[in-house]
Scaffold this motif. Structure first.
Motif, PDB file in Angstrom:
ATOM      1  N   LEU A  72       0.821  -1.202   0.000  1.00  0.00           N
ATOM      2  CA  LEU A  72       0.000   0.000   0.000  1.00  0.00           C
ATOM      3  C   LEU A  72       0.863   1.265   0.000  1.00  0.00           C
ATOM      4  O   LEU A  72       0.531   2.250  -0.669  1.00  0.00           O
ATOM      5  CB  LEU A  72      -0.949   0.005   1.196  1.00  0.00           C
ATOM      6  N   ALA A  73       1.977   1.238   0.710  1.00  0.00           N
ATOM      7  CA  ALA A  73       2.885   2.396   0.719  1.00  0.00           C
ATOM      8  C   ALA A  73       3.500   2.608  -0.674  1.00  0.00           C
ATOM      9  O   ALA A  73       3.658   3.746  -1.117  1.00  0.00           O
ATOM     10  CB  ALA A  73       3.972   2.203   1.768  1.00  0.00           C
ATOM     11  N   ASN A  75       2.046   1.765  -3.490  1.00  0.00           N
ATOM     12  CA  ASN A  75       0.948   2.307  -4.293  1.00  0.00           C
ATOM     13  C   ASN A  75       0.744   3.792  -4.022  1.00  0.00           C
ATOM     14  O   ASN A  75       0.528   4.576  -4.953  1.00  0.00           O
ATOM     15  CB  ASN A  75      -0.349   1.541  -4.034  1.00  0.00           C
ATOM     16  N   ASP A  76       0.810   4.194  -2.740  1.00  0.00           N
ATOM     17  CA  ASP A  76       0.693   5.611  -2.398  1.00  0.00           C
ATOM     18  C   ASP A  76       1.803   6.416  -3.063  1.00  0.00           C
ATOM     19  O   ASP A  76       1.565   7.500  -3.603  1.00  0.00           O
ATOM     20  CB  ASP A  76       0.751   5.821  -0.885  1.00  0.00           C
ATOM     21  N   ASN A  80       1.297   9.436  -5.840  1.00  0.00           N
ATOM     22  CA  ASN A  80       1.880  10.756  -5.611  1.00  0.00           C
ATOM     23  C   ASN A  80       2.876  11.121  -6.707  1.00  0.00           C
ATOM     24  O   ASN A  80       2.951  12.276  -7.131  1.00  0.00           O
ATOM     25  CB  ASN A  80       2.556  10.814  -4.236  1.00  0.00           C
TER      26      ASN A  80
END
Length: 184
Positions: A72-73, A75-76, A80
């Protein structure tokens, strides 16, 4: 709330799978991922055989949860990056995700100069920025959530240096230069 409602509908109709992240008390936030009807829909839209769409249900949550926060990090970071690049007139020209980089076709090893065996070359991502002046900037992504010891990180860096110095990086990615972006 419109997005939440749409995600819930897609889940209830079998297009998405929902995972509640574990928390100490109460229920955690939901994470949505592709489910079988979603896979089939994507295959139909792309006009490809559904077996060619890379898809896998989260089956062993006890094992997968260890890696979910990291994924998930990443993907974030990617989201961004896309937004920031667009704002500056650049383009994320290519993205290769962690799963593809771990595949047998992509994974490679280099000898550790400290004689500690072979070092796997598996970044968390690989991306190419097409800058607004037309140049291409290639990057390996290393996303560190504070779980890796310094010794292991140093070994990984030695691996990247060995990969570039061996000429195998240039051969695989058709490039001479590489940046390793470490996000902590």
């Amino acid at each position: 709330s419109n997005v939440d409602n749409r995600l819930k509908l897609l889940f209830h109709h079998g297009y998405l799978w929902r995972i509640a992240l574990p928390v100490d008390k109460g229920s955690g936030p939901a994470v949505y991922c592709l489910d079988i009807k979603g896979r089939d829909f994507i295959a139909q839209e792309l006009q490809v055989d559904k077996q060619t769409v890379r898809w896998q249900r989260w089956s062993d949550l006890s094992k997968d949860m260890l890696f979910l926060a990291h994924t998930l990090a990443i993907n974030d970071f990617r989201l961004n990056l896309e937004v920031a690049a667009r704002r500056q007139g650049h383009e994320v020209f290519e993205w290769i995700d962690e799963r593809a980089l771990k595949s047998a076709a992509m994974k490679t090893y280099v000898e550790d100069p400290h004689r500690e065996g072979k070092i796997p070359i598996v970044p968390d991502g690989y991306f190419v920025l097409k800058l607004n002046d037309g140049r291409l900037a290639r990057h390996f992504l290393e996303l560190d959530r504070g779980r890796q010891e310094q010794k292991a990180f140093r070994r990984k860096v030695r691996g990247y240096v060995g990969f570039v110095n061996s000429g195998r990086y240039q051969e695989r990615y058709q490039a001479n230069s590489l940046r390793i972006l470490v996000v902590t």
